[in-house]
Design an enzyme around this catalytic site. Structure first.
Site, short mmCIF file in Angstrom:
data_model
loop_
_atom_site.label_atom_id
_atom_site.label_comp_id
_atom_site.label_asym_id
_atom_site.label_seq_id
_atom_site.Cartn_x
_atom_site.Cartn_y
_atom_site.Cartn_z
N CYS A 104 9.79 -0.25 -0.38
CA CYS A 104 9.50 -0.81 -1.75
C CYS A 104 9.85 0.16 -2.70
CB CYS A 104 8.24 -1.29 -1.74
SG CYS A 104 7.87 -2.87 -0.93
N SER A 125 10.10 -3.82 -5.53
CA SER A 125 9.37 -4.74 -5.33
C SER A 125 7.67 -4.36 -5.38
CB SER A 125 9.40 -5.52 -3.91
OG SER A 125 8.57 -6.60 -3.68
N ASN A 177 0.92 3.21 -5.31
CA ASN A 177 2.47 4.03 -5.82
C ASN A 177 2.26 4.77 -7.13
OD1 ASN A 177 3.83 0.67 -5.10
ND2 ASN A 177 4.00 2.49 -3.70
O1 LIG Z 1 4.81 0.98 -1.57
C1 LIG Z 1 4.67 -0.14 -1.55
C2 LIG Z 1 5.13 -1.17 -0.46
C3 LIG Z 1 4.91 -2.53 -0.50
N1 LIG Z 1 4.54 -3.26 -1.72
C4 LIG Z 1 4.46 -4.62 -1.70
C5 LIG Z 1 5.66 -5.38 -2.34
C6 LIG Z 1 5.68 -6.74 -1.91
O2 LIG Z 1 4.19 -7.64 -2.34
C7 LIG Z 1 5.41 -6.42 -0.36
C8 LIG Z 1 6.67 -6.08 0.45
O3 LIG Z 1 7.12 -7.32 0.33
P1 LIG Z 1 8.80 -7.74 0.33
O4 LIG Z 1 9.15 -8.98 0.91
O5 LIG Z 1 9.57 -6.65 1.41
O6 LIG Z 1 9.21 -7.23 -0.99
O7 LIG Z 1 4.57 -4.93 -0.58
C9 LIG Z 1 4.24 -2.49 -2.89
O8 LIG Z 1 3.58 -2.92 -3.87
N2 LIG Z 1 4.34 -1.03 -2.75
#
Ligand SMILES: O=c1ccn([C@H]2C[C@H](O)[C@@H](COP(=O)(O)O)O2)c(=O)[nH]1
Ligand code: MHF
Length: 283
Positions: free
Chosen positions: A160, A181, A191
């Site tokens: 992400c 995302s 994050n």
């Molecule tokens: O560091 C991160 C890791 C993951 N996410 C969130 C963003 C999405 O809601 C999901 C990942 O789903 P995808 O379908 O691969 O986009 O996990 C985050 O916020 N921060």
């Protein structure tokens, strides 16, 4: 902290409902968010409108810096964040590349420390950046990228927060991090802490002053089952001032980070917060 709440409010006011096939849930979504953290003045962006857990976030990022590919190694460092994606994700469980319990495959840190080259050897992106910055070099491509589309099928999740670019202006180090995302109620708590801690650690081990961290997000969303808690509970609270992050000054090299550093080497000072909120997590 205000920029975090402003983003949550913007998603609620202007977001569009988008179906997500992978999780089977709808997400209220906006495109493009720019966040900025003042690492030089130690304004640690830990969310104060609910109790946040910075140690899991830093442990997760330290695991990436070490090149970990196994949820058990992450647990040993102090975070369970990879358990679900390594062991409960149906597509990954049926993937022939999965090496067994807790394996995450070729994600994040594996790409950062051991990018597979066509000649069969591997490339250590992070080490090159540390060496250059230590020597005062910014070749305008001090880029660590976890994004390797050719190997998506060999890992449990696409990264992400996928790319981190370092920039040296004189002896001040800045960081620009890109995220494709973002699960704003859950993931962004982590994050924000990670982007901040990454710059603080890199400045410390390369002997530079930390400057600003710029965090650029493309798809920022709130899952349908998180919305009520965000709208009715978290957004009704007043934020407290930012705490400070203290990092053990004995950490002076990449090798230190790889060998002896634990979560005891990180401390938060002056953290005041509201009660915890348990947001649903979508796998
Ligand atoms: O560091 C991160 C890791 C993951 N996410 C969130 C963003 C999405 O809601 C999901 C990942 O789903 P995808 O379908 O691969 O986009 O996990 C985050 O916020 N921060
Ligand atoms: N849907 C989803 N959202 C994410 O944020 C996310 C993923 N998937 N998959 C990969 C990683 C894992 N991350 C996670 C996983 C769990 C929490 C979580 O449960 N946080 C709780 C408790 C944390 C703790 O006790 O240490 C929280 O309240 O913040 C946060 C981020 C971020 N990423």
């Amino acid at each position: 902290m205000k920029q975090y709440l402003a983003l949550c409010q913007r998603i609620i006011d202007q977001g569009t409902w988008i179906e997500n096939e992978r999780t089977g849930k709808r997400c209220l979504t906006v495109i493009n968010a720019d966040l900025e953290y003042d690492v030089g003045n130690n304004q640690f962006p830990m969310i104060t409108t609910r109790k946040s857990f910075y140690k899991s976030a830093i442990a997760e990022f330290l695991g990436y810096m070490r090149g970990y590919d196994n949820a058990a190694d992450f647990r040993a460092l102090g975070t369970k964040t990879w358990d679900a994606n390594a062991n409960l994700n149906e597509a990954w469980l049926n993937n022939p590349h999965r090496k067994g319990e807790d394996d995450m495959g070729r994600v994040y840190g594996v790409q950062g420390r051991a990018w597979a080259k066509p000649d069969g050897t591997t490339l250590d992106q992070l080490k090159k950046i540390v060496e250059n910055l230590k020597n005062g070099i910014d070749d305008r491509a001090e880029i660590l990228t976890f994004y390797n589309p050719g190997e998506f099928g060999m890992g449990c999740l696409r990264p992400c927060m996928h790319t981190h670019t370092f920039s040296l202006l004189g002896d001040t180090l800045h960081l620009t991090s890109y995220q494709r995302s973002c699960d704003v109620p859950l993931g962004l708590n982590f994050n924000q802490v990670q982007v901040f801690a990454f710059l603080a650690l890199m400045a410390q081990i390369t002997g530079k002053k930390a400057g600003k961290a710029y965090h650029k997000i493309v798809n920022a969303h709130i899952y349908e089952d998180q919305l009520e808690l965000m709208q009715e509970v978290q957004l009704k609270r007043e934020p407290f001032p930012s705490p400070q992050l203290k990092i053990n000054p004995k950490i002076t090299s990449l090798e230190d980070l790889e060998t002896w550093v634990t979560m005891d080497d990180f401390e938060v000072v002056g953290y005041q917060c509201h009660d915890a909120i348990k947001y649903p997590f979508s796998v």
